[in-house]
Design a protein around this motif. Sequence first.
Motif, PDB file in Angstrom:
ATOM      1  N   HIS B 324      39.536  46.778  39.873  1.00 29.95           N
ATOM      2  CA  HIS B 324      38.271  46.294  39.568  1.00 29.95           C
ATOM      3  C   HIS B 324      38.423  45.389  38.450  1.00 29.95           C
ATOM      4  O   HIS B 324      38.544  46.124  37.530  1.00 29.95           O
ATOM      5  N   GLU B 326      36.845  43.029  35.880  1.00 27.67           N
ATOM      6  CA  GLU B 326      35.568  42.467  35.227  1.00 27.67           C
ATOM      7  C   GLU B 326      35.833  41.128  34.406  1.00 27.67           C
ATOM      8  O   GLU B 326      36.213  41.164  33.272  1.00 27.67           O
ATOM      9  N   ARG B 328      35.596  37.628  32.542  1.00 29.48           N
ATOM     10  CA  ARG B 328      34.694  36.965  31.513  1.00 29.48           C
ATOM     11  C   ARG B 328      35.505  36.169  31.006  1.00 29.48           C
ATOM     12  O   ARG B 328      36.666  36.406  30.874  1.00 29.48           O
ATOM     13  N   ASP B 368      41.059  43.845  29.430  1.00 31.35           N
ATOM     14  CA  ASP B 368      42.049  45.054  29.161  1.00 31.35           C
ATOM     15  C   ASP B 368      43.020  44.950  29.968  1.00 31.35           C
ATOM     16  O   ASP B 368      44.188  45.367  29.768  1.00 31.35           O
TER      17      ASP B 368
END
Lengths: 237, 484
Positions: B324, B326, B328, B368
Amino acid sequence: MSAGKILVVDDDPQIRRVMRTALIGHKYEVIESRNGGDALASVSGEMPDLVLLDMNMPGIGGLETCQLLRNGSDVPVIILSVRNTEKDKVAALDAGADDYITKPFGMEELLARIRAALRRAPSSPEGGPHALTTPDFQIDFDLRRISVRGKDTRLTPKEFDLLRYLVSQAGKPVPHRELLQAVWGPDYGDEPEYLRVFVNQLRKKIELNPSKPKYILTEPWVGYRFVAAGEDGEPRP
Amino acid sequence: MNTDFNRRAFRLIAAPAIVALIVVFYFRFVKVNNTTVSLTLLLAILAISTGWGLLEATIASLAAVLGFNYYFLPPVGTLTVQDPQNWVALGAFLITAVTASQLSARARRRTLEAVERRREIEGLYALSQSLLLSGSARSASQDLVSRVVKILGVSTAAFYTKSSDETFRWGPEDPQISDERLRVELEETLLDAQGSFAIIPVRLGGQALGNLGLAGPLPSLAVLNAVAYLVAIGIERARALEEASHTEAARQSEVLKSALLDALAHDFKTPLTSIKAAATSLLGGDRSAEDRELMTIINEETDRLNRLVAEVLEMVRIEAGKLHLEKRPHHVAEIVDSALADLQPAMRERPVEVRLQSDLPEAEVDFDFVQQVLKQLLDNALKYTPPGSPVIISARAGEGRIVISVADRGSGIDEQEQARIFDKFFRAREHRFRVPGTGMGLAIAKGIVEAHGGKIWVTSEPGQGSVFSFSLPVYHREHGQMVS
């Protein structure tokens, strides 16, 4: 004399066992709950000084328990979870937790976080402000009370400490690390997401328009800055 | 058939008989003037033509002219055709007969047509209802042909479906609607001149779904086209339903997979939590050097097991496509700084050089995960190169991508191993037993980079060192979007 009463909430009996032994060894009083429902009852019945809350529990999960608990209590909450993504940490802090620790953890680290969570900055640090009045809110730092546009508003202890530190440095940009160490403790500094969540929560409580803050401004790449008079317009780019 | 014929014969005799009865009645029993007689005969002919048809009415007309002429027109008792009155009467009778019988025949035809239309509409309605009730596209096709036969009254129906290249049949074999004929894509309905068979293209929204072939007594072309349209809707609907249930099943299995992975992570890490908490708790107390050493081993091995579990689960997540992200906008400098900070103090022992292109655009990435990739490459550089040798991190942009590289001055990787170094569980021969590792780090790094739509590769010259590089997407700022 006990160093504080800690409620350990985890569905795994071995984890409760090791926590109880280790925490009692460090002079804490320990009570246990096996699930979220029991934990809520214990918080209102036993008034613990701190809650260690497992995120992944059957029934009412950790996040939901934390939200329910926040409806009537300011007790510091540390979430314990096997997940370590920023998204999970932010979700936990958003639910009202004060801190977040990833399983498995070393006991020293947990103890440091417990100490940090139990630590309350003295109500009037030397040279710190005693009270503040702005066009939108009044704060009495000695009584730990804040009234926003005439309405008494509840801040969690961490939100309150964060606001007080920003106010004591009013006008100056406060770097992330300094703010984290002042509010959470000397072991902190690499958790900018904590600040993001808590500043957002503070803005929601005191700013008229939280998406265009006038009092708590973001200093990109640096940290945050409090403006007592309230700044017009958007934060500096 | 026989009764029809008998009825017709009876009518052909009865028609002149009725005329005869009227003539006899006026001639013998009731004396009236000729006008009354002719009007009565006219009425009778009108009635006969309306009720029975043109032939009966024509025979009745002839009989009426003969009777009227013989018994009532002077000179009575003779057939005189010279008298113009005769012609007027005959013309009146015949015109009445023809007109009335035609009018009534038309009305009868209309009624019959209306009944036929009603039957057809009822058939179409029944067909549409039965099509809406059928389940999968396959069973719908199978049902469909049997229902078409039953409802439309044709002898054989066959449906060729293009999607699965199959023909579904019902009724006796009919060579007129052979499989070969049904497979030909048609522009419009193919209707046999004798009306014994028809092949109708079944299409929806301009897309051909197949052909419907019918043999036997056929309904009208309009009905055939309506049937084809209904069939198209029914089949398409069944297919959509089937697809929706497949999608739902796939989604549920994905949810289950995610839940299973979460449960696995939880179940592995819970005992590790107890072990580590216990070991570190003991380490915190006053212990002999020996105890301390043993507890340190427990603690370090718990960490190792934890990393292993995390790596295995991450590999499973990547392979299940459950990573998953994220995404940005982030500056590469930020990612590099934070990776270097995390790898202290080991990194401090090395001369590290960071060369970032000065006007590097932001990358659109999950911070991350990308940091994890960079840390993996740096960690490898630390593990597999001699202490004190330099590590160079560089980044440059080009062709909508940002390429980040980690270069070392180690012993390099030979060509054979370069090809396999990103494979799961692969360990270089030279290091297999010398440096601890699971052989999953680079495979995970590859999975993460590929999940970002990027590529990861290595260039190396044995004896000179290696350069690991990976590409990331550049962030394109939308108009008016603020980045906080």
